[in-house]
Design a protein around this motif. Structure first.
Motif, PDB file in Angstrom:
ATOM      1  N   VAL A 209       1.380  -0.331   6.760  1.00  9.02           N
ATOM      2  CA  VAL A 209       0.933   1.043   6.524  1.00  9.02           C
ATOM      3  C   VAL A 209      -0.001   1.440   7.662  1.00  9.02           C
ATOM      4  CG1 VAL A 209      -0.177   2.642   4.923  1.00  9.02           C
ATOM      5  CG2 VAL A 209       1.059   0.637   4.037  1.00  9.02           C
ATOM      6  N   LEU A 210       0.361   2.462   8.407  1.00  8.41           N
ATOM      7  CA  LEU A 210      -0.449   2.910   9.534  1.00  8.41           C
ATOM      8  C   LEU A 210      -1.512   3.901   9.065  1.00  8.41           C
ATOM      9  CD1 LEU A 210       2.323   3.454  12.241  1.00  8.41           C
ATOM     10  CD2 LEU A 210       1.025   1.380  11.717  1.00  8.41           C
ATOM     11  N   ARG A 211      -2.487   4.172   9.906  1.00  9.38           N
ATOM     12  CA  ARG A 211      -3.547   5.131   9.581  1.00  9.38           C
ATOM     13  C   ARG A 211      -2.996   6.516   9.317  1.00  9.38           C
ATOM     14  NH1 ARG A 211      -8.076   3.666  14.217  1.00  9.38           N
ATOM     15  NH2 ARG A 211      -8.380   1.451  13.644  1.00  9.38           N
ATOM     16  N   THR A 212      -1.863   6.824   9.900  1.00  6.44           N
ATOM     17  CA  THR A 212      -1.231   8.130   9.695  1.00  6.44           C
ATOM     18  C   THR A 212      -0.553   8.231   8.338  1.00  6.44           C
ATOM     19  OG1 THR A 212       0.832   7.348  10.699  1.00  6.44           O
ATOM     20  CG2 THR A 212      -0.796   8.366  12.162  1.00  6.44           C
ATOM     21  N   GLY A 213      -0.436   7.102   7.625  1.00  3.66           N
ATOM     22  CA  GLY A 213       0.298   7.086   6.370  1.00  3.66           C
ATOM     23  C   GLY A 213       1.729   6.628   6.528  1.00  3.66           C
ATOM     24  N   GLN A 214       2.191   6.503   7.755  1.00  4.70           N
ATOM     25  CA  GLN A 214       3.543   6.028   8.024  1.00  4.70           C
ATOM     26  C   GLN A 214       3.716   4.612   7.509  1.00  4.70           C
ATOM     27  OE1 GLN A 214       6.232   7.621   9.894  1.00  4.70           O
ATOM     28  NE2 GLN A 214       7.357   5.872   9.076  1.00  4.70           N
ATOM     29  N   ARG A 215       4.840   4.370   6.829  1.00  6.06           N
ATOM     30  CA  ARG A 215       5.153   3.044   6.311  1.00  6.06           C
ATOM     31  C   ARG A 215       6.331   2.470   7.083  1.00  6.06           C
ATOM     32  NH1 ARG A 215       3.171   1.647   1.213  1.00  6.06           N
ATOM     33  NH2 ARG A 215       1.705   3.194   0.381  1.00  6.06           N
ATOM     34  N   LEU A 216       6.187   1.227   7.506  1.00  4.44           N
ATOM     35  CA  LEU A 216       7.215   0.571   8.314  1.00  4.44           C
ATOM     36  C   LEU A 216       7.530  -0.793   7.713  1.00  4.44           C
ATOM     37  CD1 LEU A 216       5.640   1.287  11.821  1.00  4.44           C
ATOM     38  CD2 LEU A 216       7.482   2.591  10.742  1.00  4.44           C
ATOM     39  N   ARG A 217       8.799  -1.094   7.605  1.00  2.00           N
ATOM     40  CA  ARG A 217       9.193  -2.393   7.074  1.00  2.00           C
ATOM     41  C   ARG A 217       8.870  -3.494   8.081  1.00  2.00           C
ATOM     42  NH1 ARG A 217      14.075  -5.444   6.813  1.00  2.00           N
ATOM     43  NH2 ARG A 217      15.213  -3.855   8.001  1.00  2.00           N
ATOM     44  N   MET A 218       8.378  -4.633   7.578  1.00  2.00           N
ATOM     45  CA  MET A 218       8.069  -5.763   8.442  1.00  2.00           C
ATOM     46  C   MET A 218       9.002  -6.926   8.115  1.00  2.00           C
ATOM     47  SD  MET A 218       4.454  -7.687   9.252  1.00  2.00           S
ATOM     48  CE  MET A 218       4.063  -8.049   7.543  1.00  2.00           C
ATOM     49  N   SER A 219       9.636  -7.463   9.123  1.00  2.00           N
ATOM     50  CA  SER A 219      10.535  -8.599   8.929  1.00  2.00           C
ATOM     51  C   SER A 219       9.740  -9.856   8.605  1.00  2.00           C
ATOM     52  CB  SER A 219      11.372  -8.839  10.187  1.00  2.00           C
ATOM     53  OG  SER A 219      12.201  -7.736  10.460  1.00  2.00           O
ATOM     54  N   ARG A 220      10.343 -10.757   7.860  1.00  2.00           N
ATOM     55  CA  ARG A 220       9.665 -11.996   7.489  1.00  2.00           C
ATOM     56  C   ARG A 220       9.286 -12.824   8.714  1.00  2.00           C
ATOM     57  NH1 ARG A 220      12.939 -14.364   2.192  1.00  2.00           N
ATOM     58  NH2 ARG A 220      12.586 -12.544   0.839  1.00  2.00           N
ATOM     59  N   ARG A 221      10.109 -12.782   9.750  1.00  2.00           N
ATOM     60  CA  ARG A 221       9.850 -13.632  10.918  1.00  2.00           C
ATOM     61  C   ARG A 221       8.554 -13.256  11.633  1.00  2.00           C
ATOM     62  NH1 ARG A 221      13.869 -12.351  15.882  1.00  2.00           N
ATOM     63  NH2 ARG A 221      12.373 -13.792  16.805  1.00  2.00           N
ATOM     64  N   TYR A 222       8.069 -12.008  11.449  1.00  2.00           N
ATOM     65  CA  TYR A 222       6.843 -11.577  12.125  1.00  2.00           C
ATOM     66  C   TYR A 222       5.629 -11.583  11.198  1.00  2.00           C
ATOM     67  CZ  TYR A 222      10.211  -9.886  15.569  1.00  2.00           C
ATOM     68  OH  TYR A 222      11.226  -9.812  16.493  1.00  2.00           O
ATOM     69  N   ARG A 223       5.831 -11.855   9.906  1.00  2.00           N
ATOM     70  CA  ARG A 223       4.764 -11.704   8.912  1.00  2.00           C
ATOM     71  C   ARG A 223       3.563 -12.589   9.231  1.00  2.00           C
ATOM     72  NH1 ARG A 223       6.535 -13.003   2.960  1.00  2.00           N
ATOM     73  NH2 ARG A 223       8.032 -11.354   3.498  1.00  2.00           N
ATOM     74  N   LYS A 224       3.785 -13.874   9.453  1.00  2.00           N
ATOM     75  CA  LYS A 224       2.682 -14.807   9.693  1.00  2.00           C
ATOM     76  C   LYS A 224       1.901 -14.433  10.950  1.00  2.00           C
ATOM     77  CE  LYS A 224       1.654 -19.717  10.428  1.00  2.00           C
ATOM     78  NZ  LYS A 224       2.217 -21.088  10.578  1.00  2.00           N
TER      79      LYS A 224
END
Length: 233
Positions: A209-224
């Protein structure tokens, strides 16, 4: 001491640039190349900080040479050209400045001082120059919220506006990574300073969730990696 490489198919042009650089005690000329082929062979050993690159060369021009190098080159670029129309494209591929042939000592000196100033403070001066209609739009790295892959282009989302750039996402990933950006999905890069929260969806996947309110999906490979980066002091 800045290491400078000169790439130009015209011997006189190479000689003129070398002569002007020789007057600067903070510059060391590490090579001169008359073609893209010579440049590709010389670059690994030369390890330049700054490259003066001719746009128009036979067989392979300056822009094509950068495509062969791939990703964001580890050196600053000053394009040298006899035609004004190449200036916009030069900035689009990340050049710090350009020299319009024929140039005099004063013009060369001004460009060199601007380039050295920008190289001394890269975090404050990094920006993209993007054509927007009949205008040139300046988008600073620090103003970018996130970057989105758009087929063969990318879209920069900054200050509530979107800007199309003729660069691949992989290319921008390499260039932006040292400036606080990280990929969260195969088609998205975010400015870590713009992240407000990480939220878990009902399906167990994470959203950025960005400061602008924009929501972006995050892949599992980048989560950690993203969590570790956000938790750093």
């Amino acid at each position: 001491m800045l290491r400078a490489l000169i790439i130009d198919d015209e011997p006189l042009a190479r000689s003129n640039i070398a002569h002007l650089l020789a007057d600067d005690p903070g510059i060391a000329i590490v090579g001169q190349c008359g073609s893209a082929e010579e440049a590709l062979a010389a670059l690994p050993a030369a390890r330049p900080d700054l490259v003066f690159l001719d746009v128009e060369m036979p067989e392979c021009d300056g822009f094509e040479l950068l495509e062969l190098i791939g990703a964001a080159p580890p050196f600053a670029i000053v394009f040298v050209t006899a035609h004004h129309q190449f200036a916009l494209r030069a900035f689009e591929v990340g050049a710090l400045d350009y020299l319009l042939k024929p140039f005099d000592d004063r013009r060369f000196g001004r460009v060199l001082e601007r380039v050295k100033e920008r190289m001394r403070a890269p975090g404050e001066t990094r920006r993209f120059i993007i054509k927007n209609g009949n205008a040139l739009q300046v988008v600073k790295f620090a103003d970018i919220d996130w970057v989105e892959a758009s087929d063969y282009y990318t879209t920069l989302h900054a200050n509530g506006r979107s800007h199309m750039l003729r660069r691949s996402l992989a290319d921008l990933d390499t260039e932006l990574a040292p400036h606080g950006f990280h990929r969260i999905h195969r088609s998205a890069i975010v400015n870590l300073e713009r992240i407000r929260a990480l939220e878990i969806r009902e399906d167990g996947e994470y959203e950025v969730v960005l400061r602008t309110g924009q929501r972006l999906r995050m892949s599992r490979r980048y989560r950690k990696t993203i969590m570790e980066l956000l938790c750093k002091d």
